[in-house]
Design an enzyme around this catalytic site. Structure first.
Site, PDB file in Angstrom:
ATOM      1  N   VAL A 238       0.792  -1.178  -0.190  1.00  0.00           N
ATOM      2  CA  VAL A 238      -0.162  -0.054  -0.023  1.00  0.00           C
ATOM      3  C   VAL A 238       0.868   1.322   0.176  1.00  0.00           C
ATOM      4  O   VAL A 238       1.741   1.345   0.994  1.00  0.00           O
ATOM      5  CB  VAL A 238      -1.016   0.209   1.098  1.00  0.00           C
ATOM      6  CG1 VAL A 238      -1.712   1.570   1.301  1.00  0.00           C
ATOM      7  CG2 VAL A 238      -1.876  -1.160   1.212  1.00  0.00           C
TER       8      VAL A 238
ATOM      9  N   SER B 129       6.557   5.902  -0.790  1.00  0.00           N
ATOM     10  CA  SER B 129       7.976   5.159  -0.811  1.00  0.00           C
ATOM     11  C   SER B 129       8.546   5.031   0.603  1.00  0.00           C
ATOM     12  O   SER B 129       9.741   5.051   0.767  1.00  0.00           O
ATOM     13  CB  SER B 129       8.768   6.159  -1.695  1.00  0.00           C
ATOM     14  OG  SER B 129       8.435   6.323  -2.812  1.00  0.00           O
ATOM     15  N   ARG B 130       7.494   4.849   1.550  1.00  0.00           N
ATOM     16  CA  ARG B 130       7.831   4.505   2.877  1.00  0.00           C
ATOM     17  C   ARG B 130       8.744   5.801   3.553  1.00  0.00           C
ATOM     18  O   ARG B 130       9.436   5.353   4.762  1.00  0.00           O
ATOM     19  CB  ARG B 130       8.711   3.238   3.019  1.00  0.00           C
ATOM     20  CG  ARG B 130       8.004   2.065   2.736  1.00  0.00           C
ATOM     21  CD  ARG B 130       6.577   1.842   3.502  1.00  0.00           C
ATOM     22  NE  ARG B 130       5.724   0.642   3.288  1.00  0.00           N
ATOM     23  CZ  ARG B 130       4.862   0.414   2.504  1.00  0.00           C
ATOM     24  NH1 ARG B 130       4.265   1.571   1.658  1.00  0.00           N
ATOM     25  NH2 ARG B 130       4.140  -0.804   2.305  1.00  0.00           N
ATOM     26  N   MET B 131       8.726   6.905   2.910  1.00  0.00           N
ATOM     27  CA  MET B 131       9.127   8.019   3.723  1.00  0.00           C
ATOM     28  C   MET B 131       8.368   8.840   4.504  1.00  0.00           C
ATOM     29  O   MET B 131       7.960  10.170   4.526  1.00  0.00           O
ATOM     30  CB  MET B 131       9.771   8.992   2.578  1.00  0.00           C
ATOM     31  CG  MET B 131      10.988   8.572   1.714  1.00  0.00           C
ATOM     32  SD  MET B 131      12.405   7.598   2.735  1.00  0.00           S
ATOM     33  CE  MET B 131      13.028   9.512   3.012  1.00  0.00           C
TER      34      MET B 131
END
Length: 222
Positions: free
Chosen positions: A11, A195-197
């Site tokens: 996700v 982007s998981r940032m």
């Protein structure tokens, strides 16, 4: 239908950036704003139980957790109600250090809280208990929370006994039932990003200070 490939589940989180320049000096105002947005999402059918929070305790060196409902937010902290003789009640009596977690996953948000729990004044517990539905009041008398029960029939019999005991009268607040106030020393806000940032802002109560006063704000790596 089987379980999908968990390693392939993805996700990509989306949300407005959580920026130091846009948040208040103390965390309670931001928590209230996020809670209001969670209720709005609930009203749109996008989120269930915005007041649900995980309460984590420690028992004999082992962590334990369960979900309860936030029932009050004050300048001092977060209040929930429970059976004082339950597992969590006994664990908090032995070790008041506690962690809370709000997971508003549909909004790509979560909040972590660390602090210490203490019982609220008896009058406050009684005042809240009086607002509960009668069925919930009777349940507080019928259920020895966290204790083994031989069968569902036994539990139903206890409830029926409570109904008979208080038939035709108000149900008083049991002595073993009441609230806990969690005074936070740390509150972390997490906002999902692509982007998981992710954005993570942590409020840490300065040593020797009290909630609602001086907090140190730090950005954490995702």
């Amino acid at each position: 239908m089987g379980v999908p490939d968990l390693a392939a589940e993805r996700v990509d989180y989306l949300g407005d950036h959580l920026l130091e320049s846009a948040v208040p000096d103390a965390p309670f105002a931001l928590f209230r704003a996020w809670l209001a947005e969670a209720f709005a999402a609930r009203d749109r059918g996008e989120l269930a139980e915005p007041t649900a929070m995980v309460v984590a305790t420690c028992a004999a060196g082992r962590p334990r957790s369960r979900t309860v409902l936030l029932k009050e937010l004050s300048a001092e902290g977060f209040i929930f109600f429970t059976n004082y003789d339950s597992a969590k009640g006994s664990e908090l009596a032995a070790d008041p250090l506690v962690a809370l977690h709000f997971g508003w996953y549909a909004m790509h948000r979560q909040i972590r809280i660390e602090g210490a729990a203490e019982r609220v004044p008896r009058a406050e517990s009684e005042a809240y208990f009086a607002t509960r539905p009668r069925g919930s009041q009777l349940g507080a008398w019928a259920s020895a929370q966290s204790s083994p029960v031989a069968s569902i029939e036994e539990l139903q019999a206890e409830y029926a006994a409570a109904e008979a005991r208080f038939a035709g009268s108000d149900v008083p607040c049991p002595e073993h039932w009441g609230g806990f106030l969690v005074r936070p020393t740390m509150i972390e806000f997490w906002q999902g990003q692509p982007s998981r940032m992710h954005d993570r802002l942590r409020y840490q109560l300065l040593a020797g200070d009290q909630p609602g006063r001086s907090w140190d704000l730090t950005r954490l790596a995702p």
